[in-house]
Design an enzyme around this catalytic site. Structure first.
Site, PDB file in Angstrom:
ATOM      1  N   ASN A  11      -7.394  -1.469  -0.484  1.00  0.00           N
ATOM      2  CA  ASN A  11      -8.800  -1.593  -0.093  1.00  0.00           C
ATOM      3  C   ASN A  11      -9.679  -1.367  -1.321  1.00  0.00           C
ATOM      4  O   ASN A  11      -9.786  -0.244  -1.809  1.00  0.00           O
ATOM      5  CB  ASN A  11      -9.091  -0.543   0.996  1.00  0.00           C
ATOM      6  CG  ASN A  11     -10.543  -0.556   1.451  1.00  0.00           C
ATOM      7  OD1 ASN A  11     -11.404  -1.145   0.807  1.00  0.00           O
ATOM      8  ND2 ASN A  11     -10.812   0.111   2.552  1.00  0.00           N
ATOM      9  N   CYS A  27     -18.188  -0.767   2.138  1.00  0.00           N
ATOM     10  CA  CYS A  27     -17.290  -1.927   2.197  1.00  0.00           C
ATOM     11  C   CYS A  27     -17.970  -3.161   2.797  1.00  0.00           C
ATOM     12  O   CYS A  27     -17.415  -4.254   2.753  1.00  0.00           O
ATOM     13  CB  CYS A  27     -16.032  -1.577   2.980  1.00  0.00           C
ATOM     14  SG  CYS A  27     -15.130  -0.202   2.261  1.00  0.00           S
ATOM     15  N   HIS A  60     -12.876  -8.050   5.165  1.00  0.00           N
ATOM     16  CA  HIS A  60     -12.704  -6.905   4.273  1.00  0.00           C
ATOM     17  C   HIS A  60     -11.253  -6.418   4.399  1.00  0.00           C
ATOM     18  O   HIS A  60     -10.729  -6.267   5.501  1.00  0.00           O
ATOM     19  CB  HIS A  60     -13.690  -5.803   4.652  1.00  0.00           C
ATOM     20  CG  HIS A  60     -13.394  -4.505   3.990  1.00  0.00           C
ATOM     21  ND1 HIS A  60     -13.180  -4.415   2.633  1.00  0.00           N
ATOM     22  CD2 HIS A  60     -13.229  -3.253   4.492  1.00  0.00           C
ATOM     23  CE1 HIS A  60     -12.911  -3.156   2.335  1.00  0.00           C
ATOM     24  NE2 HIS A  60     -12.935  -2.439   3.434  1.00  0.00           N
TER      25      HIS A  60
HETATM   26  N1  COA Z   1       2.289   8.972   5.102  1.00  0.00           N
HETATM   27  C1  COA Z   1       3.035   9.474   6.115  1.00  0.00           C
HETATM   28  N2  COA Z   1       2.504   9.972   7.242  1.00  0.00           N
HETATM   29  C2  COA Z   1       1.171   9.954   7.346  1.00  0.00           C
HETATM   30  C3  COA Z   1       0.332   9.448   6.327  1.00  0.00           C
HETATM   31  C4  COA Z   1       0.944   8.954   5.172  1.00  0.00           C
HETATM   32  N3  COA Z   1       0.243   8.449   4.149  1.00  0.00           N
HETATM   33  N4  COA Z   1      -0.942   9.561   6.720  1.00  0.00           N
HETATM   34  C5  COA Z   1      -0.941  10.117   7.935  1.00  0.00           C
HETATM   35  N5  COA Z   1       0.346  10.367   8.304  1.00  0.00           N
HETATM   36  C6  COA Z   1       0.828  10.946   9.553  1.00  0.00           C
HETATM   37  C7  COA Z   1      -0.241  11.700  10.288  1.00  0.00           C
HETATM   38  O1  COA Z   1      -0.326  13.018   9.807  1.00  0.00           O
HETATM   39  C8  COA Z   1       0.260  11.622  11.706  1.00  0.00           C
HETATM   40  O2  COA Z   1       1.255  12.601  11.871  1.00  0.00           O
HETATM   41  P1  COA Z   1       1.337  13.435  13.238  1.00  0.00           P
HETATM   42  O3  COA Z   1       1.610  12.401  14.310  1.00  0.00           O
HETATM   43  O4  COA Z   1       2.483  14.359  12.990  1.00  0.00           O
HETATM   44  O5  COA Z   1       0.018  14.097  13.394  1.00  0.00           O
HETATM   45  C9  COA Z   1       0.930  10.258  11.793  1.00  0.00           C
HETATM   46  O6  COA Z   1       1.203   9.892  10.435  1.00  0.00           O
HETATM   47  C10 COA Z   1       0.062   9.210  12.429  1.00  0.00           C
HETATM   48  O7  COA Z   1      -1.224   9.258  11.864  1.00  0.00           O
HETATM   49  P2  COA Z   1      -2.370   8.336  12.340  1.00  0.00           P
HETATM   50  O8  COA Z   1      -3.652   8.777  11.691  1.00  0.00           O
HETATM   51  O9  COA Z   1      -2.325   8.206  13.822  1.00  0.00           O
HETATM   52  O10 COA Z   1      -1.919   6.933  11.716  1.00  0.00           O
HETATM   53  P3  COA Z   1      -2.552   5.543  11.912  1.00  0.00           P
HETATM   54  O11 COA Z   1      -1.582   4.630  12.537  1.00  0.00           O
HETATM   55  O12 COA Z   1      -3.913   5.638  12.547  1.00  0.00           O
HETATM   56  O13 COA Z   1      -2.760   5.064  10.404  1.00  0.00           O
HETATM   57  C11 COA Z   1      -4.533   4.786   8.819  1.00  0.00           C
HETATM   58  C12 COA Z   1      -3.618   5.780   9.562  1.00  0.00           C
HETATM   59  C13 COA Z   1      -5.454   5.569   7.913  1.00  0.00           C
HETATM   60  C14 COA Z   1      -3.649   3.866   8.009  1.00  0.00           C
HETATM   61  C15 COA Z   1      -5.319   3.976   9.877  1.00  0.00           C
HETATM   62  O14 COA Z   1      -5.918   4.835  10.813  1.00  0.00           O
HETATM   63  C16 COA Z   1      -6.409   3.129   9.245  1.00  0.00           C
HETATM   64  O15 COA Z   1      -6.129   2.220   8.497  1.00  0.00           O
HETATM   65  N6  COA Z   1      -7.669   3.398   9.599  1.00  0.00           N
HETATM   66  C17 COA Z   1      -8.790   2.691   9.030  1.00  0.00           C
HETATM   67  C18 COA Z   1      -9.126   3.290   7.702  1.00  0.00           C
HETATM   68  C19 COA Z   1      -9.981   2.387   6.874  1.00  0.00           C
HETATM   69  O16 COA Z   1      -9.821   1.211   6.905  1.00  0.00           O
HETATM   70  N7  COA Z   1     -10.881   2.979   6.099  1.00  0.00           N
HETATM   71  C20 COA Z   1     -11.730   2.272   5.227  1.00  0.00           C
HETATM   72  C21 COA Z   1     -12.685   1.454   6.003  1.00  0.00           C
HETATM   73  S1  COA Z   1     -13.627   0.505   4.952  1.00  0.00           S
END
Ligand code: COA
Length: 331
Positions: free
Chosen positions: A287, A116, A257
């Site tokens: 993304n 990215c 990004h």
């Molecule tokens: N729908 C519903 N629930 C979801 C889910 C979805 N799509 N994905 C994860 N969950 C759940 C998890 O299982 C977790 O449940 P639990 O508390 O029972 O364990 C809960 O939601 C919270 O998950 P968490 O990982 O803490 O969420 P978050 O607030 O960190 O959001 C992302 C997850 C992936 C959206 C976030 O971490 C993110 O954007 N990270 C960066 C990723 C990125 O940008 N990658 C590319 C970089 S170039």
């Protein structure tokens, strides 16, 4: 600018995205998620997804033609094409196919992979060829079709990614408009985000064995990537602002990004840059990896938000881990 006095200006942009749209409600039919969860956690509503008949090279060619037309030059004026992608149509590279599709017969073409951060790294690479006087007109493309490599049963990652292509034309000029830049890598966090090759041993002859396999779908530690982005992106932009002798008030647009709206908002807050200066298209495209920065730029230039002379602070970040920042004046 180098001692030969050649600066760089970005004089045209273009973009393309597949027609098919995958909505949050579609995703909720596929995995245990909801429109509300995705929208609150990421700011995403839709992503454009390439059909089996659409290729990365075709999308890139459309974006490239748009950028070349806006720059007011012809494809044969292009000296160099750098395609930033992690998802080429061909592992040997797709830049040459694009060169053929757009008729840039005088250009040398190659791929560059930095996930990215790819578009930003390619833009900075282009500036180096321009500043040495080696090339005058460079086409930089950021394009990805990550939908080919998503694990569609993994709700923690499949909600994030879409497909697209964006391109810019960079030209050598006297009045340098690339004000500063920085690029960074941290391989110790390489495990956070991967699209790894996996092969099994295949006996060949005598005691010789080779690997035969393919690429595993994307794996990601979302929390770790989130923390990395919110820490490193403001730091990188602060450094480039300092190098360019600019303060937050001088920045007209923040062009990040498009990984997560919450990341963009947190970066703007940390830099004391108003939220209204964030160029975001994440609700519509998700993304799109190397394509996300030029896609967002192209939309903002074409709808008149970004005007010639506006100062843009851009930052890319992602797998590697890699990240970088560049500050430039548009046009
Ligand atoms: N729908 C519903 N629930 C979801 C889910 C979805 N799509 N994905 C994860 N969950 C759940 C998890 O299982 C977790 O449940 P639990 O508390 O029972 O364990 C809960 O939601 C919270 O998950 P968490 O990982 O803490 O969420 P978050 O607030 O960190 O959001 C992302 C997850 C992936 C959206 C976030 O971490 C993110 O954007 N990270 C960066 C990723 C990125 O940008 N990658 C590319 C970089 S170039």
């Amino acid at each position: 600018m180098n001692n030969m006095g050649v600066g760089m200006a970005i004089t045209g942009c273009g973009s393309a995205a597949p027609e098919s749209i995958l909505t949050n409600d579609h995703l909720a039919q596929m995995v245990d998620t909801s429109d509300e969860w995705i929208n609150i956690r990421t700011g995403m509503k839709n992503r454009h997804i390439a059909s089996p008949s659409e290729s990365l090279s075709q999308l890139s060619a459309v974006a490239a033609k748009g950028a070349i037309a806006m720059a007011g030059i012809s494809p044969t004026d292009i000296d160099l094409i750098i395609l930033a992608t992690s998802t080429p149509d061909d592992l040997f590279g797709s830049a040459c196919r694009i060169q053929g599709l757009i008729g840039a017969t005088n250009a040398v073409a190659f791929d560059l992979t930095a996930a990215c951060s790819g578009f930003l790294f390619a833009l900075i690479t282009a500036s180096q060829f321009i500043s040495t006087g080696m090339y005058h007109n460079v086409l930089v493309i950021g394009a990805d079709v990550l939908s080919r490599w998503v694990d569609w049963s993994d709700r923690t990652s499949c909600i994030l990614f879409g497909d697209g292509a964006g391109a810019v034309v960079c030209q050598g000029v006297k009045d340098n408009r690339l004000l500063s830049f920085g690029m960074y890598s941290n391989g110790s966090q390489n495990d956070s985000l991967n699209l790894n090759y996996h092969g099994n041993g295949k006996p060949l002859v005598d005691n010789l064995t080779v690997q035969h396999g393919s690429y595993n779908p994307i794996t990601m530690n979302g929390k770790e990537v989130y923390r990395f982005a919110v820490a490193k992106v403001p730091e990188a932009i602060s450094k480039t602002m300092f190098q360019a002798n600019l303060t937050a008030d001088d920045i007209d647009w923040l062009l990040l990004h498009q990984a997560n709206q919450r990341i963009m908002d947190a970066v703007a807050k940390r830099l004391n840059i108003a939220q209204s200066k964030i160029l975001s298209n994440i609700a519509e495209y998700g993304n799109t990896s190397a394509a996300s920065i030029p896609l967002a730029l192209d939309a903002a230039v074409r709808d008149g938000r970004v005007k010639p002379g506006d100062i843009i602070a851009a930052s890319g970040f992602g797998a590697g881990l890699t990240w970088g920042s560049a500050i430039f004046k548009w046009g």
